[in-house]
Design a protein around this motif. Structure first.
Motif, mmCIF file in Angstrom:
data_model
loop_
_atom_site.group_PDB
_atom_site.id
_atom_site.type_symbol
_atom_site.label_atom_id
_atom_site.label_comp_id
_atom_site.label_asym_id
_atom_site.label_seq_id
_atom_site.Cartn_x
_atom_site.Cartn_y
_atom_site.Cartn_z
ATOM 1 N N ASP A 419 0.891 -1.222 -0.012
ATOM 2 C CA ASP A 419 -0.057 0.058 0.001
ATOM 3 C C ASP A 419 0.740 1.196 -0.103
ATOM 4 N N TRP A 420 2.134 1.269 0.101
ATOM 5 C CA TRP A 420 3.034 2.311 0.257
ATOM 6 C C TRP A 420 4.507 1.923 -0.051
ATOM 7 N N TRP A 421 5.401 3.059 -0.126
ATOM 8 C CA TRP A 421 6.640 2.893 -0.096
ATOM 9 C C TRP A 421 7.263 4.099 0.301
ATOM 10 N N PHE A 422 8.597 4.063 0.853
ATOM 11 C CA PHE A 422 9.330 5.424 0.950
ATOM 12 C C PHE A 422 10.909 5.210 0.825
ATOM 13 N N ASN A 423 11.331 6.111 0.242
ATOM 14 C CA ASN A 423 12.911 5.990 0.246
ATOM 15 C C ASN A 423 13.734 7.193 1.147
ATOM 16 N N VAL A 424 14.803 6.916 1.792
ATOM 17 C CA VAL A 424 15.333 7.821 2.452
ATOM 18 C C VAL A 424 17.018 7.638 1.906
ATOM 19 N N ARG A 425 17.545 8.788 1.385
ATOM 20 C CA ARG A 425 18.960 8.770 0.754
ATOM 21 C C ARG A 425 19.650 10.014 1.164
ATOM 22 N N ALA A 426 20.913 9.854 1.172
ATOM 23 C CA ALA A 426 21.718 10.995 1.452
ATOM 24 C C ALA A 426 21.921 11.746 0.171
ATOM 25 N N SER A 427 21.905 13.192 0.125
ATOM 26 C CA SER A 427 22.255 13.723 -1.244
ATOM 27 C C SER A 427 23.757 13.534 -1.716
ATOM 28 N N ASN A 428 23.981 13.737 -2.909
ATOM 29 C CA ASN A 428 25.089 13.612 -3.461
ATOM 30 C C ASN A 428 25.984 14.990 -3.380
ATOM 31 N N GLU A 430 24.682 17.879 -1.255
ATOM 32 C CA GLU A 430 24.236 18.806 0.103
ATOM 33 C C GLU A 430 24.232 17.940 1.122
ATOM 34 N N PRO A 431 24.654 18.104 2.440
ATOM 35 C CA PRO A 431 24.545 17.676 3.498
ATOM 36 C C PRO A 431 23.052 17.246 4.018
ATOM 37 N N LEU A 432 22.413 16.561 3.338
ATOM 38 C CA LEU A 432 21.047 16.434 3.421
ATOM 39 C C LEU A 432 20.647 14.871 3.214
ATOM 40 N N LEU A 433 19.612 14.726 4.030
ATOM 41 C CA LEU A 433 18.716 13.294 4.029
ATOM 42 C C LEU A 433 17.446 13.667 3.332
ATOM 43 N N ARG A 434 17.214 13.092 2.020
ATOM 44 C CA ARG A 434 16.032 13.215 1.270
ATOM 45 C C ARG A 434 15.027 12.122 1.519
ATOM 46 N N LEU A 435 13.688 12.598 1.538
ATOM 47 C CA LEU A 435 12.835 11.686 1.947
ATOM 48 C C LEU A 435 11.734 11.609 0.747
ATOM 49 N N ASN A 436 11.425 10.637 0.221
ATOM 50 C CA ASN A 436 10.307 10.626 -0.798
ATOM 51 C C ASN A 436 9.417 9.202 -0.384
ATOM 52 N N CYS A 437 8.140 9.622 -0.419
ATOM 53 C CA CYS A 437 7.229 8.574 -0.200
ATOM 54 C C CYS A 437 6.035 8.671 -0.960
ATOM 55 N N GLU A 438 5.078 7.580 -0.991
ATOM 56 C CA GLU A 438 3.947 7.463 -1.772
ATOM 57 C C GLU A 438 3.033 6.288 -1.006
ATOM 58 N N GLY A 439 1.786 6.525 -1.402
ATOM 59 C CA GLY A 439 0.765 5.769 -0.655
ATOM 60 C C GLY A 439 -0.407 5.603 -1.533
ATOM 61 N N LYS A 440 -1.136 4.472 -1.415
ATOM 62 C CA LYS A 440 -2.490 4.179 -2.206
ATOM 63 C C LYS A 440 -3.666 5.395 -2.248
ATOM 64 N N ASP A 441 -3.312 6.027 -0.919
ATOM 65 C CA ASP A 441 -4.367 7.374 -1.092
ATOM 66 C C ASP A 441 -3.693 8.379 -0.097
ATOM 67 N N GLU A 442 -4.432 9.477 -0.041
ATOM 68 C CA GLU A 442 -3.778 10.608 0.625
ATOM 69 C C GLU A 442 -3.189 10.160 2.177
ATOM 70 N N ALA A 443 -4.237 9.562 2.825
ATOM 71 C CA ALA A 443 -4.087 9.303 4.069
ATOM 72 C C ALA A 443 -2.850 8.271 4.594
ATOM 73 N N THR A 444 -2.876 7.364 3.883
ATOM 74 C CA THR A 444 -1.894 6.490 3.799
ATOM 75 C C THR A 444 -0.507 6.995 3.607
ATOM 76 N N MET A 445 -0.263 8.154 2.493
ATOM 77 C CA MET A 445 0.824 8.535 2.302
ATOM 78 C C MET A 445 1.424 9.512 3.229
ATOM 79 N N ALA A 446 0.534 10.359 3.830
ATOM 80 C CA ALA A 446 0.744 11.271 4.932
ATOM 81 C C ALA A 446 1.006 10.352 6.253
ATOM 82 N N GLU A 447 0.603 9.245 6.531
ATOM 83 C CA GLU A 447 0.876 8.487 7.824
ATOM 84 C C GLU A 447 2.342 7.871 7.672
ATOM 85 N N VAL A 448 2.887 7.552 6.504
ATOM 86 C CA VAL A 448 4.081 7.017 6.155
ATOM 87 C C VAL A 448 4.993 7.914 6.304
#
Length: 459
Positions: A419-428, A430-448
């Motif tokens: 129903d969802w996925w997310f990825n966390v990766r270090a920027s190549n 900048e000194p950052l962690l980047r988060l991307n996530c997706e869900g089957k609906d808006e509520a699922t995505m927001a929770e993840v």
């Protein structure tokens, strides 16, 4: 070569030679001495006989490009200067002329940055695993060579040829469109007038921030950040335009806005372009990076194509395209790669695909894109983190024993569920962690999203 420049210090070189380019602040991390040494090392490592040199509108770019050329010429190789250019214009020159190349740009980074994107003939990428580390090490060793016979210097204007080639790949011939283009004071201010003038009556262009200005007086030329799309969104509504286009500083990325001022996800544009490529090339392979929406591989599969998942970053995408003979590749960050453009990325060519698709229909852009947009996404959320590895380890431990969850570390950490996925990766870059996530609906995505952010930002 002797130099008192701190930019040639090995510690600095390891900091600015990234996974697939060179990037740092000017003059603290990058200067003309570094550019000159890198040009010389480029010839030593890759054996390039001729090098095409282009540069963007940043104040430091012309002088560093000239210094790089000096290093190449000293090593005995020839230089072709194409001058002010977009990055995809440099790739066109490399492919069309059959020479290695360098583009001086820091892309979307703020004004104090500059950088170098290097390629072999045919726009083949040079990353840490394909020559960039060796170039860095030659620079660090101070091994500057002077050939008995220096190379030559010439100038070539490839802008018209670049525009003609793009329009051969994606002609725009349907109904008339009103298009607002935000160049962000970057290189699209040079390329867009030439390209759109060749389209003719089909496109009525409204220009925004076309003045080349590397201090970015209006907003940063980084359209992945929503704040940098606000001016374009307002203009699209005010002009009652059919579509808005936003380019980054070196114009190798493009983001689009629909007639209602809503930003279209690059994943959605990836799916549209993939569909058009598969119509021309049935059964072809399409590349998508691991942060692209699940809708992309789903649509590619439904249309009879073969989706292939890869790491983030142009050198990885291009290498995978070469291995699989993929016709197209798309990234969440607005990079789009085309086999018929030497597997290089072109924001302008992606824009032309969108315009061609829209001009062939009688529906607004929002309706055209709806069939390619299936799942809510978070967009890329950046967090400054002191210990990136510790955060990734903690997230991995949290999800290790959850039912229905799979994880992989192809690039950072990807956690997947039906129903969802997310990825966390270090920027190549900048000194950052980047988060991307997706869900089957808006509520699922927001929770993840919120659960992942709570772990990332408590550290």
């Amino acid at each position: 070569m002797t130099s008192g420049s701190n930019t040639l210090d090995p510690a600095n070189l390891h900091a600015i030679f990234k996974a697939y380019d060179v990037r740092g602040t000017v003059p603290e991390q990058m200067d003309e001495a570094l550019a000159r040494a890198t040009g010389n090392a480029f010839v030593q490592v890759l054996g390039a006989k001729t090098v095409v040199v282009g540069y963007d509108m940043r104040p430091s770019s012309p002088a560093m490009a000239s210094a790089f050329a000096e290093g190449v010429i000293a090593a005995g190789s020839d230089v072709v200067i194409i001058g002010l250019a977009s990055t995809d214009q440099l790739y066109f020159a490399s492919g069309h002329l059959g020479h290695a190349g360098v583009m001086f740009t820091a892309s979307h980074n703020p004004a104090q940055y500059n950088g170098m994107k290097l390629c072999r003939p045919g726009a083949q990428p040079v990353g840490l695993d394909t020559g960039l580390a060796e170039i860095r090490d030659v620079v660090a060793a101070g091994t500057y060579v002077t050939a008995d016979q220096p190379g030559s210097l010439s100038v070539d204007d490839v802008l018209e040829g670049y525009a003609d080639h793009l329009l051969e790949l994606s002609p725009v011939r349907g109904r008339g469109l009103k298009v607002v283009v935000d160049a962000g004071n970057g290189m699209a201010g040079l390329t867009a007038p030439v390209v759109f003038d060749k389209i003719g009556r089909v496109v009525e262009m409204v220009e925004m921030y076309f003045e080349l200005d590397g201090t970015f007086p209006n907003h940063e030329a980084n359209p992945i950040e929503p704040a940098n799309l606000v001016d374009l969104q307002r203009a699209v509504l005010a002009e009652k335009a059919d579509i808005g286009l936003a380019f980054d500083g070196d114009a190798d990325r493009c983001f689009i806005v629909d007639e209602g001022g809503r930003a279209i996800s690059p994943s959605t544009l990836t799916a549209l372009i993939a569909a058009r490529e598969l119509a021309k090339n049935p059964g072809a392979t399409i590349i998508h990076n691991l942060i692209t929406s699940r809708s992309v591989p789903e649509i590619v599969t439904e249309l009879g194509g073969k989706p292939v998942r890869t790491r983030v970053g142009h050198s990885f995408i291009k290498a995978t395209m070469a291995e699989t003979d993929a016709v197209f590749g798309g990234e969440h960050s607005g990079h789009f790669y085309f086999r018929d453009f030497w597997r290089a990325d072109s924001g302008m060519l992606a824009a032309l695909y969108a315009l061609a698709a829209l001009s062939e229909t009688d529906v607004p852009l929002s309706e055209l894109m709806a069939e390619y947009d299936r799942y809510p996404t978070s967009g890329e959320i950046n967090s400054t983190v002191a210990d990136q590895a510790a955060v990734l380890a903690e997230i991995k431990a949290q999800y290790a024993d959850r039912d229905g969850v799979e994880m992989d570390e192809l690039d950072g950490l990807t956690v997947s569920h039906a129903d969802w996925w997310f990825n966390v990766r270090a920027s190549n870059t900048e000194p950052l962690l980047r988060l991307n996530c997706e869900g089957k609906d808006e509520a699922t995505m927001a929770e993840v999203r919120d659960a992942a952010l709570s772990t990332i930002r408590k550290n």
